[in-house]
Motif scaffolding. Structure first.
Motif, PDB file in Angstrom:
ATOM      1  N   TYR A 113       0.853  -1.184   0.000  1.00 40.67           N
ATOM      2  CA  TYR A 113       0.000   0.000   0.000  1.00 40.67           C
ATOM      3  C   TYR A 113       0.892   1.237   0.000  1.00 40.67           C
ATOM      4  N   PRO A 114       0.614   2.208  -0.897  1.00 43.82           N
ATOM      5  CA  PRO A 114      -0.498   2.275  -1.842  1.00 43.82           C
ATOM      6  C   PRO A 114      -0.118   2.026  -3.299  1.00 43.82           C
ATOM      7  N   HIS A 115       1.148   1.669  -3.600  1.00 41.80           N
ATOM      8  CA  HIS A 115       1.586   1.754  -4.992  1.00 41.80           C
ATOM      9  C   HIS A 115       1.589   0.461  -5.782  1.00 41.80           C
ATOM     10  N   SER A 116       1.528  -0.692  -5.145  1.00 40.75           N
ATOM     11  CA  SER A 116       1.607  -1.959  -5.885  1.00 40.75           C
ATOM     12  C   SER A 116       0.490  -2.874  -5.447  1.00 40.75           C
ATOM     13  N   TYR A 117      -0.394  -3.187  -6.385  1.00 46.67           N
ATOM     14  CA  TYR A 117      -1.556  -4.014  -6.063  1.00 46.67           C
ATOM     15  C   TYR A 117      -1.491  -5.319  -6.849  1.00 46.67           C
ATOM     16  N   GLY A 118      -0.595  -6.193  -6.420  1.00 40.11           N
ATOM     17  CA  GLY A 118      -0.503  -7.512  -7.037  1.00 40.11           C
ATOM     18  C   GLY A 118       0.191  -7.532  -8.375  1.00 40.11           C
ATOM     19  N   ASP A 119       0.779  -6.387  -8.800  1.00 43.76           N
ATOM     20  CA  ASP A 119       1.426  -6.361 -10.105  1.00 43.76           C
ATOM     21  C   ASP A 119       2.928  -6.555 -10.029  1.00 43.76           C
ATOM     22  N   LEU A 120       3.427  -6.896  -8.837  1.00 43.87           N
ATOM     23  CA  LEU A 120       4.801  -7.352  -8.677  1.00 43.87           C
ATOM     24  C   LEU A 120       4.771  -8.804  -8.206  1.00 43.87           C
ATOM     25  N   TYR A 138       7.523  17.935  -8.636  1.00 44.92           N
ATOM     26  CA  TYR A 138       6.071  18.112  -8.599  1.00 44.92           C
ATOM     27  C   TYR A 138       5.319  16.797  -8.831  1.00 44.92           C
ATOM     28  N   PHE A 139       6.032  15.693  -8.663  1.00 46.43           N
ATOM     29  CA  PHE A 139       5.339  14.408  -8.780  1.00 46.43           C
ATOM     30  C   PHE A 139       4.254  14.317  -7.716  1.00 46.43           C
ATOM     31  N   LYS A 140       3.079  13.843  -8.123  1.00 44.53           N
ATOM     32  CA  LYS A 140       1.974  13.645  -7.194  1.00 44.53           C
ATOM     33  C   LYS A 140       1.402  12.252  -7.399  1.00 44.53           C
ATOM     34  N   PHE A 141       1.400  11.471  -6.330  1.00 45.85           N
ATOM     35  CA  PHE A 141       0.924  10.093  -6.420  1.00 45.85           C
ATOM     36  C   PHE A 141      -0.595  10.062  -6.637  1.00 45.85           C
ATOM     37  N   PRO A 142      -1.108   9.145  -7.484  1.00 46.27           N
ATOM     38  CA  PRO A 142      -2.558   9.038  -7.741  1.00 46.27           C
ATOM     39  C   PRO A 142      -3.296   8.325  -6.601  1.00 46.27           C
ATOM     40  N   TRP A 143      -3.523   9.049  -5.520  1.00 47.64           N
ATOM     41  CA  TRP A 143      -4.098   8.456  -4.322  1.00 47.64           C
ATOM     42  C   TRP A 143      -5.501   7.906  -4.537  1.00 47.64           C
ATOM     43  N   ASN A 144      -6.321   8.575  -5.312  1.00 50.96           N
ATOM     44  CA  ASN A 144      -7.707   8.114  -5.481  1.00 50.96           C
ATOM     45  C   ASN A 144      -7.764   6.726  -6.106  1.00 50.96           C
ATOM     46  N   ALA A 145      -6.949   6.508  -7.129  1.00 51.96           N
ATOM     47  CA  ALA A 145      -6.913   5.190  -7.765  1.00 51.96           C
ATOM     48  C   ALA A 145      -6.405   4.137  -6.789  1.00 51.96           C
ATOM     49  N   ALA A 146      -5.408   4.491  -5.989  1.00 53.25           N
ATOM     50  CA  ALA A 146      -4.863   3.542  -5.014  1.00 53.25           C
ATOM     51  C   ALA A 146      -5.906   3.180  -3.961  1.00 53.25           C
ATOM     52  N   ARG A 147      -6.667   4.160  -3.518  1.00 52.96           N
ATOM     53  CA  ARG A 147      -7.688   3.879  -2.497  1.00 52.96           C
ATOM     54  C   ARG A 147      -8.772   2.941  -3.028  1.00 52.96           C
ATOM     55  N   ARG A 148      -9.081   3.087  -4.305  1.00 56.02           N
ATOM     56  CA  ARG A 148     -10.070   2.168  -4.884  1.00 56.02           C
ATOM     57  C   ARG A 148      -9.530   0.738  -4.923  1.00 56.02           C
ATOM     58  N   LYS A 149      -8.271   0.584  -5.298  1.00 50.59           N
ATOM     59  CA  LYS A 149      -7.689  -0.759  -5.368  1.00 50.59           C
ATOM     60  C   LYS A 149      -7.607  -1.412  -3.992  1.00 50.59           C
ATOM     61  N   PHE A 150      -7.209  -0.645  -2.994  1.00 56.78           N
ATOM     62  CA  PHE A 150      -6.980  -1.192  -1.654  1.00 56.78           C
ATOM     63  C   PHE A 150      -8.197  -0.999  -0.746  1.00 56.78           C
ATOM     64  N   LYS A 151      -9.377  -0.959  -1.321  1.00 53.19           N
ATOM     65  CA  LYS A 151     -10.563  -0.620  -0.536  1.00 53.19           C
ATOM     66  C   LYS A 151     -10.855  -1.641   0.568  1.00 53.19           C
ATOM     67  N   VAL A 152     -10.540  -2.902   0.347  1.00 51.29           N
ATOM     68  CA  VAL A 152     -10.794  -3.903   1.393  1.00 51.29           C
ATOM     69  C   VAL A 152      -9.881  -3.655   2.592  1.00 51.29           C
ATOM     70  N   PHE A 153      -8.611  -3.461   2.331  1.00 53.81           N
ATOM     71  CA  PHE A 153      -7.667  -3.194   3.409  1.00 53.81           C
ATOM     72  C   PHE A 153      -8.019  -1.893   4.125  1.00 53.81           C
ATOM     73  N   LEU A 154      -8.318  -0.861   3.366  1.00 56.15           N
ATOM     74  CA  LEU A 154      -8.604   0.449   3.955  1.00 56.15           C
ATOM     75  C   LEU A 154      -9.888   0.414   4.779  1.00 56.15           C
TER      76      LEU A 154
END
Length: 344
Positions: free
Chosen positions: A275-282, A322-338
């Motif tokens: 959490y929050p950047h890798s959702y089963g894609d590693l 100015y990199f900004k992490f895509p938090w909204n997409a991450a929250r959707r993926k990790f919704k069960v954990f969150l």
């Protein structure tokens, strides 16, 4: 007449800004003292503006004045809220600059400033007007003086101005403690990016990111283990609960004002989750065995480039303050954990 004398009696009155001589007066004072302001403000007023477009320009000018002259009575939240109600496609650049200047003048919403600076840069690039972004960026740096903008706030220091030894010593303390509890811990996110790409902590960064591989093998089990780990860290004096704003990221005790973030990670079969950047894609092979990095000696993933591309995109090797992490997409993926940790 000085710029301060011109403005002080009116306290940001919109009527004042509708006066066509405003740019002339302010340029006359700033050309000598703040030459970087001139290319930014000369675009403020045009004759063919709608009411909304004119108001965007007014707020932009008010915020720039407050920013450069450190006006104490500036109500940043008021103007920030008003800007949200204003739109104009052709005034997109002015609207973005108004939003940034409003936030920075009031020292509010630093994460929004970082994200909006990225949008402004992209907009100016697409319009073949990157020189306008560069002028605005220089203005901000001038106005910020000793403050350093990051996603986390307006700080007096970032890693480029700090002694790293106390920071790495605290990293060793936390990793050593967690390793003795049977966990594997690795440098994560911005800290991993720094040691891999730059061979040091990133100059414009100001916090430490670590990840811990839980024994859990599902999001539901990770919730339970994460909860127990939090209680244990608190009991052992390694948790800084006062700094926590999310149950999904634990704040470890810091060093020299530097925050330490601990992120949860776990395997589900061969798939790896952080959490929050890798959702089963590693995969397990991408992560293990952990190996010591050449710079700090602390553990990093077996294939750090894969994880960094997952976290920061394919351009991770090019620095971007100015990199900004895509938090909204991450929250959707990790919704069960969150949902599990937020319900505790």
């Amino acid at each position: 007449m000085t710029a301060r004398n011109l403005f002080s009696p009116c306290r940001h009155s919109p009527m004042l800004l509708q006066h066509r001589t405003f740019p002339v007066f302010i340029f006359r004072e700033w050309r000598m003292q703040q030459p970087v302001v001139v290319p930014v403000l000369e675009r403020t007023f045009r004759d063919d503006l709608s009411d909304q477009e004119r108001r965007i320009c007014e707020i932009r000018a008010i915020a720039l004045y407050a920013l450069l002259f450190e006006e104490k009575g500036f109500d940043a939240f008021r103007y920030f809220a008003e800007l949200k109600q204003l739109t104009s496609a052709r005034m997109r650049g002015e609207w973005l600059e108004a939003r940034i200047a409003t936030c920075v003048a009031g020292r509010i919403r630093p994460a929004i400033v970082v994200r909006t600076m990225k949008l402004l840069r992209s907009y100016r690039e697409s319009s073949n007007a990157l020189h306008l972004f560069n002028a605005f960026e220089r203005l901000l740096k001038t106005a910020l003086k000793d403050d350093r903008l990051s996603n986390h706030g307006y700080n007096q220091k970032n890693f480029g101005e700090m002694d790293h030894n106390p920071i790495w010593n605290r990293v060793s303390e936390h990793i050593g403690f967690l390793t003795r509890q049977g966990y594997q811990v690795f440098l994560n996110s911005g800290t991993l990016l720094g040691v891999v790409r730059d061979g040091r902590l990133i100059d414009h960064d100001d916090d430490i990111d670590l990840a811990i591989i839980l024994r859990a093998e599902s999001a539901e089990a990770a919730v339970q283990e994460w909860t127990e780990l939090r209680a244990f860290l608190k009991e052992e004096g390694h948790l800084d609960e006062e700094q926590m704003d999310s149950n999904a990221i634990l704040k470890l005790t810091g060093a020299d004002g530097v925050a330490f973030d601990l992120f949860p990670a776990w395997f589900e079969g061969d798939a790896f989750f952080v959490y929050p950047h890798s959702y089963g894609d590693l995969t397990r092979q991408d992560v293990l065995p952990l190996t010591p990095c050449a710079h700090s000696g602390h553990m990093i993933p077996a294939d750090p480039a894969r994880m960094l591309a997952n976290n920061y995109g394919s351009g991770w090797q090019s620095p971007d303050p100015y990199f900004k992490f895509p938090w909204n997409a991450a929250r959707r993926k990790f919704k069960v954990f969150l949902a599990g940790v937020d319900g505790l």
